[in-house]
Design an enzyme around this catalytic site. Sequence first.
Site, PDB file in Angstrom:
ATOM      1  N   TRP A 281     -11.122  19.559 -15.903  1.00 16.33           N
ATOM      2  CA  TRP A 281      -9.963  18.721 -16.233  1.00 16.33           C
ATOM      3  C   TRP A 281      -9.984  18.292 -17.699  1.00 16.33           C
ATOM      4  CZ3 TRP A 281     -12.003  18.975 -11.413  1.00 16.33           C
ATOM      5  CH2 TRP A 281     -11.125  19.085 -10.340  1.00 16.33           C
ATOM      6  N   CYS A 316      -6.454  20.775  -8.797  1.00 21.52           N
ATOM      7  CA  CYS A 316      -6.187  20.492  -7.383  1.00 21.52           C
ATOM      8  C   CYS A 316      -5.301  21.522  -6.696  1.00 21.52           C
ATOM      9  CB  CYS A 316      -5.632  19.085  -7.203  1.00 21.52           C
ATOM     10  SG  CYS A 316      -3.935  18.840  -7.769  1.00 21.52           S
ATOM     11  N   HIS A 375      -1.236  14.792  -6.481  1.00 20.32           N
ATOM     12  CA  HIS A 375      -2.485  15.419  -6.037  1.00 20.32           C
ATOM     13  C   HIS A 375      -2.163  16.313  -4.843  1.00 20.32           C
ATOM     14  CE1 HIS A 375      -6.545  16.304  -5.150  1.00 20.32           C
ATOM     15  NE2 HIS A 375      -6.626  15.555  -4.069  1.00 20.32           N
ATOM     16  N   ASP A 398      -9.390  18.305   2.089  1.00 22.83           N
ATOM     17  CA  ASP A 398      -9.225  18.350   0.630  1.00 22.83           C
ATOM     18  C   ASP A 398     -10.467  18.970   0.009  1.00 22.83           C
ATOM     19  OD1 ASP A 398      -8.634  17.947  -2.012  1.00 22.83           O
ATOM     20  OD2 ASP A 398      -8.160  15.818  -1.831  1.00 22.83           O
ATOM     21  N   ASN A 438      -1.909   4.622   0.293  1.00 20.05           N
ATOM     22  CA  ASN A 438      -1.537   3.252   0.685  1.00 20.05           C
ATOM     23  C   ASN A 438      -1.994   2.144  -0.251  1.00 20.05           C
ATOM     24  OD1 ASN A 438      -0.016   3.018   3.187  1.00 20.05           O
ATOM     25  ND2 ASN A 438      -1.690   4.175   4.097  1.00 20.05           N
ATOM     26  N   ASP A 440      -2.414  -0.611  -3.267  1.00 18.59           N
ATOM     27  CA  ASP A 440      -1.499  -1.423  -4.083  1.00 18.59           C
ATOM     28  C   ASP A 440      -1.897  -1.292  -5.549  1.00 18.59           C
ATOM     29  OD1 ASP A 440      -0.202  -2.287  -1.844  1.00 18.59           O
ATOM     30  OD2 ASP A 440      -1.260  -4.194  -1.707  1.00 18.59           O
ATOM     31  N   GLU A 487       7.762   1.226   3.742  1.00 15.57           N
ATOM     32  CA  GLU A 487       7.288   0.000   3.107  1.00 15.57           C
ATOM     33  C   GLU A 487       8.105  -1.191   3.599  1.00 15.57           C
ATOM     34  OE1 GLU A 487       4.731  -0.136   1.187  1.00 15.57           O
ATOM     35  OE2 GLU A 487       4.400   1.924   0.541  1.00 15.57           O
ATOM     36  N   GLU A 492       4.096  -1.150   9.177  1.00 19.40           N
ATOM     37  CA  GLU A 492       3.325  -0.817   7.978  1.00 19.40           C
ATOM     38  C   GLU A 492       2.277  -1.889   7.706  1.00 19.40           C
ATOM     39  OE1 GLU A 492       2.889  -0.876   3.409  1.00 19.40           O
ATOM     40  OE2 GLU A 492       4.276  -2.175   4.490  1.00 19.40           O
ATOM     41  N   TYR A 562      -2.919  15.237 -15.670  1.00 18.34           N
ATOM     42  CA  TYR A 562      -2.102  14.893 -14.497  1.00 18.34           C
ATOM     43  C   TYR A 562      -2.849  13.940 -13.564  1.00 18.34           C
ATOM     44  CZ  TYR A 562      -4.614  17.921 -11.194  1.00 18.34           C
ATOM     45  OH  TYR A 562      -5.569  18.477 -10.372  1.00 18.34           O
TER      46      TYR A 562
END
Length: 733
Positions: A281, A316, A375, A398, A438, A440, A487, A492, A562
């Site tokens: 990267w 990725c 991603h 992944d 998820n 914040d 949201e 949620e 990125y």
Amino acid sequence: MSETSGPAFGGRRALPRNASNAAEDDLPTVELQGGPVPRGVNLQDYLHVTNIHLFKERWDTNKMDHHTDKYENNKLIVRRGQSFFIQIDFNRPYDPRRDLFRVEYVIGRYPQENKGTYIPVPIVPELQRGKWGAKVIMRENRSVRLSIQSSPECIVGKFRMYVAVWTPYGILRTSRNPETDTYILFNPWCEEDAVYLDGDKEREEYVLNDIGVIFYGDFNDIKSRSWSYGQFEDGILDACLYVMDKAQMDLSGRGNPIKVSRVGSAMVNAKDDEGVLVGSWDNIYAYGVPPSAWTGSVDILLEYQSTKSPVRYGQCWVFAGVFNTFLRCLGIPARVITNYFSAHDNDANLQMDIFLEEDGNVNSKLTKDSVWNYHCWNEAWMTRPDLPVGFGGWQAVDSTPQENSDGMYRCGPASVQAIKHGHICFQFDAPFVFAEVNSDLIYITAKKDGTHVVETVDTTHIGKLIVTKEVGGDGIKDITDTYKFQEGQEEERLALETALMYGAKKPLNIEGILKPRSDVDMNFDVENAVLGRDFKLTITFQNNSPRRYTLSAYLSGNIVFYTGVSKTEFKKETFEVTLEPLSFKREEVLIRAGEYMGQLLEQAYLHFFVTARVNESKDILAKQKSTVLTIPQLIIKVRGAKMVGSDMVVTVEFTNPLKETLRNVWIHLDGPGVIKPMRKMFREIQPSATIQWEEVCRPWVSGPRKLIASMTSNSLRHVYGELNLQIQRRPSA
């Protein structure tokens, strides 16, 4: 069958590990019982095999019925849990009253029946679902035709096949014959298989489609590129089996899609196990291919198998493309996923902490978490008998090396359904995937006295949009609702609370309290930016109060990877703004091409960060946005008959739109079923100059096909082009 005596460990007789599909020991052609054969008895007088027919041509029912007719492989390839046909020719007519024989399948070096690596297939009157068995369906002269049923839990790999005949003096077995080797794959068409997927269109897409679309770019500027998975191309099936051999994966575990996908997620990256791809990267790709230059998985997997060394380089979407090939090739339904604004939560506390200085600049020393513009990972379809009912289906896997899991860089399989509902206690790596979609985003001012003050909390930025390719087309499919509730919905918040209960760190480690909302709002927009041209950025300030305010604003423009990591700041500007009561003001900033062109990275990402301090209230306003520069495309043209077996000329064309000369230009061209992957170098392309590259090809697969090209150079990358084709069948004579 007899076993080779092995070494004794601690008083126990043990066989070495059976962890290589390629390694093999021949079974004895004669196994005598009770001493030598009496004088005058010739074992050749008993029933013995003269020939075996596997009906393994592409047009034979075995390959057609098992959906393996697309594999460029002249061996028999079948899917487990489903019957297939073979024919055995003997030296005389078979008499079931006095002749006894059976078919045997063997894999690896130390075959054992209890490990599933030695499979004796009995001749039975009727086949039973879920069990190995062989039924005689035709006897004619000296030939016997069998319908063989395999177990839906059978090991996936390349088996050696033998026919064993019983005599009063022991067993006579056919010699090792590579022509009868049989590949057995996962079977999404079989209800008893752990990877069973209902729906023909879904199976056509997620198992049989060898060309995909991968989405990248930015949430506000989604871009797509085609990717050649090439799971049916010559040598790819063997390369995928080699990947598991290289991992020293025990053969007895290769029938379990949970284990196979977990091993695959570790092996597609080379971080700690000499796996397929080296990640890079840093924008330096010496002694390798830049990630943006790859057009598909075939070259990568074939190079890995032939050199026995990791291939350079991947990011990725390359890891996800190769992993998708691996899964589909073995028969596990799979798709590539793109998550826009993907959190890399280094401390797994479900919050991305952006620390600011008191003047509003980002504090790069304290800010450890990063938000990737996008991603890519994969989803694989399977049952999860190791989890409670309801958590089967799509599993996130992944292979991009991000965090360590059980001592290796890998991730998943994690149940997407479990992630949506916050049940992150279930294996594997669910907390990390939950945080990716998820978390914040929290802006915190780090004061000089050591205290931290939360300025703003953005609960909707992370996991803004999660997409994949639509079934049966090249369009985009929004699957955000499979990972998270909308949201603000009650469900949620409940999912988040469930995740916290199951061990995600609670977001309570912030000193200070959330500030009340400011009277002043700020936002900014970046106009569509074309590579090599100037563009404008417009900042809007809105005063919602009857008071007059003055602001000190700061704009920072950065070239970023990125992954959200900044390489260099190319633009810095400060300005003062006066806001009259209940009014708004716009500030325009011109971004000149000369400011960013010399330092561009792999994907031409620019990131802008605008902060403003309201002098009267000391409030800090902060906003950030990324933009992806529009890059010119390669043009692909064809002439000649678009027909299987006919010559067709492919032309790739590119015009340099920049004011500088492009040097060390590589163009890659690929098209599964149409043209083998190839590349060509051009030393330089002058400004406004056009280059052309022509190749003659002869398509070998009919139906909808695609040509894919990429271009890379010292100063310009991520240049793509593609062309959809309809290849006609060759008319029958």
